[in-house]
Design a protein around this motif. Structure first.
Motif, PDB file in Angstrom:
ATOM      1  N   MET A   1       0.837  -1.196   0.000  1.00 46.09           N
ATOM      2  CA  MET A   1       0.000   0.000   0.000  1.00 46.09           C
ATOM      3  C   MET A   1       0.873   1.246   0.000  1.00 46.09           C
ATOM      4  O   MET A   1       1.867   1.318   0.717  1.00 46.09           O
ATOM      5  CB  MET A   1      -0.910   0.010   1.240  1.00 46.09           C
ATOM      6  CG  MET A   1      -1.675   1.306   1.419  1.00 46.09           C
ATOM      7  SD  MET A   1      -2.762   1.326   2.871  1.00 46.09           S
ATOM      8  CE  MET A   1      -4.140   0.379   2.225  1.00 46.09           C
ATOM      9  N   ALA A   2       0.489   2.240  -0.793  1.00 49.48           N
ATOM     10  CA  ALA A   2       1.196   3.520  -0.803  1.00 49.48           C
ATOM     11  C   ALA A   2       1.032   4.202   0.548  1.00 49.48           C
ATOM     12  O   ALA A   2      -0.039   4.156   1.152  1.00 49.48           O
ATOM     13  CB  ALA A   2       0.637   4.409  -1.900  1.00 49.48           C
ATOM     14  N   THR A   3       2.112   4.823   1.028  1.00 50.58           N
ATOM     15  CA  THR A   3       2.060   5.497   2.322  1.00 50.58           C
ATOM     16  C   THR A   3       2.733   6.859   2.234  1.00 50.58           C
ATOM     17  O   THR A   3       3.622   7.082   1.423  1.00 50.58           O
ATOM     18  CB  THR A   3       2.765   4.675   3.419  1.00 50.58           C
ATOM     19  OG1 THR A   3       4.164   4.595   3.120  1.00 50.58           O
ATOM     20  CG2 THR A   3       2.191   3.282   3.542  1.00 50.58           C
ATOM     21  N   MET A   4       2.290   7.746   3.123  1.00 48.64           N
ATOM     22  CA  MET A   4       2.951   9.029   3.304  1.00 48.64           C
ATOM     23  C   MET A   4       3.200   9.203   4.796  1.00 48.64           C
ATOM     24  O   MET A   4       2.248   9.276   5.589  1.00 48.64           O
ATOM     25  CB  MET A   4       2.106  10.180   2.776  1.00 48.64           C
ATOM     26  CG  MET A   4       2.814  11.533   2.834  1.00 48.64           C
ATOM     27  SD  MET A   4       4.235  11.649   1.702  1.00 48.64           S
ATOM     28  CE  MET A   4       3.398  11.881   0.130  1.00 48.64           C
ATOM     29  N   SER A  41      -2.020  23.924   6.989  1.00 49.01           N
ATOM     30  CA  SER A  41      -1.199  23.437   5.882  1.00 49.01           C
ATOM     31  C   SER A  41      -1.385  21.942   5.683  1.00 49.01           C
ATOM     32  O   SER A  41      -1.483  21.446   4.548  1.00 49.01           O
ATOM     33  CB  SER A  41       0.280  23.751   6.135  1.00 49.01           C
ATOM     34  OG  SER A  41       0.517  25.141   6.151  1.00 49.01           O
ATOM     35  N   PHE A  42      -1.446  21.212   6.781  1.00 49.75           N
ATOM     36  CA  PHE A  42      -1.627  19.763   6.700  1.00 49.75           C
ATOM     37  C   PHE A  42      -2.905  19.409   5.953  1.00 49.75           C
ATOM     38  O   PHE A  42      -2.901  18.534   5.078  1.00 49.75           O
ATOM     39  CB  PHE A  42      -1.650  19.153   8.099  1.00 49.75           C
ATOM     40  CG  PHE A  42      -2.010  17.692   8.116  1.00 49.75           C
ATOM     41  CD1 PHE A  42      -1.071  16.731   7.801  1.00 49.75           C
ATOM     42  CD2 PHE A  42      -3.301  17.279   8.426  1.00 49.75           C
ATOM     43  CE1 PHE A  42      -1.394  15.384   7.796  1.00 49.75           C
ATOM     44  CE2 PHE A  42      -3.643  15.937   8.416  1.00 49.75           C
ATOM     45  CZ  PHE A  42      -2.692  14.987   8.100  1.00 49.75           C
ATOM     46  N   THR A  43      -4.008  20.063   6.290  1.00 50.76           N
ATOM     47  CA  THR A  43      -5.282  19.722   5.645  1.00 50.76           C
ATOM     48  C   THR A  43      -5.216  19.964   4.138  1.00 50.76           C
ATOM     49  O   THR A  43      -5.715  19.152   3.349  1.00 50.76           O
ATOM     50  CB  THR A  43      -6.438  20.522   6.242  1.00 50.76           C
ATOM     51  OG1 THR A  43      -6.192  21.928   6.092  1.00 50.76           O
ATOM     52  CG2 THR A  43      -6.627  20.199   7.720  1.00 50.76           C
ATOM     53  N   ARG A  44      -4.575  21.039   3.732  1.00 51.02           N
ATOM     54  CA  ARG A  44      -4.484  21.348   2.304  1.00 51.02           C
ATOM     55  C   ARG A  44      -3.567  20.363   1.581  1.00 51.02           C
ATOM     56  O   ARG A  44      -3.840  19.963   0.449  1.00 51.02           O
ATOM     57  CB  ARG A  44      -3.996  22.772   2.113  1.00 51.02           C
ATOM     58  CG  ARG A  44      -5.003  23.827   2.556  1.00 51.02           C
ATOM     59  CD  ARG A  44      -4.411  25.217   2.516  1.00 51.02           C
ATOM     60  NE  ARG A  44      -3.998  25.583   1.158  1.00 51.02           N
ATOM     61  CZ  ARG A  44      -3.286  26.679   0.880  1.00 51.02           C
ATOM     62  NH1 ARG A  44      -2.884  27.477   1.877  1.00 51.02           N
ATOM     63  NH2 ARG A  44      -2.956  26.961  -0.370  1.00 51.02           N
ATOM     64  N   LEU A  45      -2.486  19.962   2.246  1.00 50.53           N
ATOM     65  CA  LEU A  45      -1.557  19.020   1.624  1.00 50.53           C
ATOM     66  C   LEU A  45      -2.146  17.614   1.544  1.00 50.53           C
ATOM     67  O   LEU A  45      -2.019  16.938   0.513  1.00 50.53           O
ATOM     68  CB  LEU A  45      -0.237  19.003   2.393  1.00 50.53           C
ATOM     69  CG  LEU A  45       0.619  20.262   2.268  1.00 50.53           C
ATOM     70  CD1 LEU A  45       1.750  20.250   3.293  1.00 50.53           C
ATOM     71  CD2 LEU A  45       1.188  20.404   0.851  1.00 50.53           C
ATOM     72  N   VAL A  46      -2.784  17.166   2.615  1.00 51.88           N
ATOM     73  CA  VAL A  46      -3.312  15.802   2.625  1.00 51.88           C
ATOM     74  C   VAL A  46      -4.471  15.658   1.639  1.00 51.88           C
ATOM     75  O   VAL A  46      -4.727  14.563   1.115  1.00 51.88           O
ATOM     76  CB  VAL A  46      -3.730  15.381   4.048  1.00 51.88           C
ATOM     77  CG1 VAL A  46      -5.091  15.953   4.448  1.00 51.88           C
ATOM     78  CG2 VAL A  46      -3.748  13.855   4.187  1.00 51.88           C
ATOM     79  N   GLU A  47      -5.161  16.742   1.339  1.00 50.37           N
ATOM     80  CA  GLU A  47      -6.244  16.690   0.357  1.00 50.37           C
ATOM     81  C   GLU A  47      -5.727  16.443  -1.056  1.00 50.37           C
ATOM     82  O   GLU A  47      -6.504  16.110  -1.952  1.00 50.37           O
ATOM     83  CB  GLU A  47      -7.063  17.981   0.416  1.00 50.37           C
ATOM     84  CG  GLU A  47      -7.982  18.031   1.629  1.00 50.37           C
ATOM     85  CD  GLU A  47      -8.613  19.385   1.847  1.00 50.37           C
ATOM     86  OE1 GLU A  47      -8.367  20.299   1.023  1.00 50.37           O
ATOM     87  OE2 GLU A  47      -9.349  19.541   2.836  1.00 50.37           O
ATOM     88  N   LYS A  48      -4.435  16.578  -1.261  1.00 50.08           N
ATOM     89  CA  LYS A  48      -3.837  16.291  -2.563  1.00 50.08           C
ATOM     90  C   LYS A  48      -3.466  14.814  -2.698  1.00 50.08           C
ATOM     91  O   LYS A  48      -3.004  14.386  -3.763  1.00 50.08           O
ATOM     92  CB  LYS A  48      -2.605  17.171  -2.780  1.00 50.08           C
ATOM     93  CG  LYS A  48      -2.899  18.668  -2.749  1.00 50.08           C
ATOM     94  CD  LYS A  48      -1.682  19.495  -3.116  1.00 50.08           C
ATOM     95  CE  LYS A  48      -1.395  19.428  -4.607  1.00 50.08           C
ATOM     96  NZ  LYS A  48      -0.339  20.381  -5.021  1.00 50.08           N
TER      97      LYS A  48
END
Length: 271
Positions: A1-4, A41-48
């Motif tokens: 599974m892809a992970t970040m 910033s986290f919310t905007r980045l994770v939405e990508k």
């Protein structure tokens, strides 16, 4: 599974012996001033990120050294990402722990202090109480219950565990980023791949300023895939740096971190 993996802050206050923090801090702050990842910033980045990308609150520092870590974790879980945690629990309060207990985790590994002092985690009464609560609480975890210890378990911790957890005690050199105290694997020859991510290179690390590293071994920031503020997730995995890494996996003459990594493996066509 892809992970970040999410690095919520650069400059871990724990500063374990078997962690190349100095190298990361030196490289990161040479080109960035953003120490912490803020919630907005986290919310905007994770939405990508696609929803099938698992979010790991581990990264290259203690996740709860950032006071907004709990809100980030809950947001990612509500969005539908599978969540994992690797943490010493330093910075996590009992109230915050109660808030995350309802999350479905893939894994939740607690990094505990050792008798040798390799991980200088203070065993205060409040911390011991939180550990006991975490060990005893019915967390919703898919995988086996695991504890990480860089040495011998301290007697206080062992008494709390009561044999209910699998203890992981392996320490690695982070693909050559750590030069003392661990054995360095031989340089792997021939065509290689990653035993975790394969050639997809999709087990990455997000830094507070939006840059994305190849993987959790890259404390020296040798392979920055790009910046998630400026690129799509797909562009990061298929951009110039990712292409260079794949080429270097095929040709020994090209430098790449992976040839010195413990999770590298010989490439087998068709796999």
């Amino acid at each position: 599974m892809a992970t970040m993996e999410i690095t919520t802050v650069v400059g871990c206050p724990v500063n374990c012996r078997f962690c190349p923090q100095k190298e990361l801090v030196r490289r990161y702050f040479a080109t960035s001033e953003k120490r912490e990842l803020d919630f907005a910033s986290f919310t905007r980045l994770v939405e990508k990120l696609p929803l099938d990308v698992s979010i790991h609150f581990s990264g290259m520092s203690e996740p709860w050294s950032n006071p907004e870590c709990t809100e980030m974790l809950l947001y990612a879980a509500r969005r539908g990402h599978l969540i994992s945690v690797y943490s010493t629990l330093l910075g996590l309060t009992e109230a915050a722990f109660e808030r995350i207990r309802g999350v479905q985790f893939d894994y939740f590994v607690i990094h505990v202090p050792d008798a040798e002092g390799n991980s200088p985690i203070p065993l205060s009464s409040a911390y011991v109480a939180l550990l006991e609560r975490a060990f005893d609480a019915p967390l919703r975890v898919r995988s086996a219950k695991q504890i990480s210890c860089h040495g011998t378990l301290r007697s206080e911790v062992s008494a709390l565990l009561r044999g209910r957890y699998c203890v992981l005690d392996e320490v690695i050199d982070r693909a050559g980023n750590l030069e003392e105290g661990v054995s360095v694997p031989c340089r792997l020859a021939g065509r290689i791949t990653c035993s975790r991510a394969g050639r997809s290179l999709d087990r990455n690390v997000l830094l507070p300023d939006g840059r994305v590293l190849l993987c959790c071994m890259d404390y020296g920031m040798r392979h920055v895939l790009g910046n998630l503020w400026e690129s799509s997730y797909h562009q990061l995995l298929h951009g110039a740096e990712a292409s260079r890494v794949r080429a270097a996996m095929d040709y020994e003459s090209l430098p790449v971190l992976c040839r010195h990594c413990t999770v590298a493996a010989p490439f087998e066509r068709g796999r």
